[in-house]
Design an enzyme around this catalytic site. Structure first.
Site, PDB file in Angstrom:
ATOM      1  N   SER A   1      -7.391   0.834   1.420  1.00 14.18           N
ATOM      2  CA  SER A   1      -8.697   0.416   1.951  1.00 14.18           C
ATOM      3  C   SER A   1      -9.849   1.121   1.249  1.00 14.18           C
ATOM      4  CB  SER A   1      -8.760   0.660   3.462  1.00 14.18           C
ATOM      5  OG  SER A   1      -8.569   2.036   3.747  1.00 14.18           O
TER       6      SER A   1
ATOM      7  N   ASP B 299      10.030  -8.281  -6.979  1.00 12.28           N
ATOM      8  CA  ASP B 299      11.312  -8.611  -6.352  1.00 12.28           C
ATOM      9  C   ASP B 299      12.414  -7.705  -6.890  1.00 12.28           C
ATOM     10  OD1 ASP B 299      12.443  -9.737  -8.726  1.00 12.28           O
ATOM     11  OD2 ASP B 299      11.587 -11.688  -8.238  1.00 12.28           O
TER      12      ASP B 299
ATOM     13  N   TYR C 201      13.383  -7.024 -10.701  1.00 14.30           N
ATOM     14  CA  TYR C 201      12.547  -6.174 -11.564  1.00 14.30           C
ATOM     15  C   TYR C 201      12.941  -4.729 -11.288  1.00 14.30           C
ATOM     16  CZ  TYR C 201       8.275  -4.789 -14.070  1.00 14.30           C
ATOM     17  OH  TYR C 201       7.380  -4.264 -14.974  1.00 14.30           O
TER      18      TYR C 201
END
Length: 119
Positions: free
Chosen positions: A66, A84, A87
């Protein structure tokens, strides 16, 4: 045992502070693994300095923290990175695809983004 503690993590920068499991929440901070100087309007793939072997059927979602834009004036160009479990090689290093909205400097171990693992 939390899932993160079961995942092999390879660090590609010996100066990088190791990833720490958190007691509360799902998101875990990731740090820049290199020093980067960007001018407004430039893009750059900031190395996060880690490779992970996620379990079959799981993926990691990478998002800015943030405070990332406020602190370093960068945004993630693809809104959210999805990594995913395919990788996972030693050289499949995670990155933060940054776009600088103002001139900025990012340093090794600056907490620029966060991730969580989802099934």
């Amino acid at each position: 045992m939390p899932l993160l503690q079961k995942i092999p993590i390879r660090y590609h920068n010996s100066d990088l502070i190791p990833i720490e499991p958190i007691a509360k929440g799902d998101w875990i901070d990731l740090r820049a693994a290199e020093d980067v100087v960007l001018k407004a309007g430039e893009t750059y793939r900031i190395s996060l300095g880690v490779s992970m072997q996620l379990p079959a059927g799981y993926e990691a979602h990478v998002r800015p923290r943030s405070s990332t834009h406020k602190t370093w004036h960068i945004i993630l160009t693809n809104s959210m990175g999805v990594i995913d479990n395919s990788y996972c090689g030693d050289n499949d290093i995670w990155f933060f695809e940054a776009f600088a909205t103002s001139d900025t400097e990012i340093h090794v171990n600056d907490r620029i983004c966060q991730f969580r693992i989802v099934e």
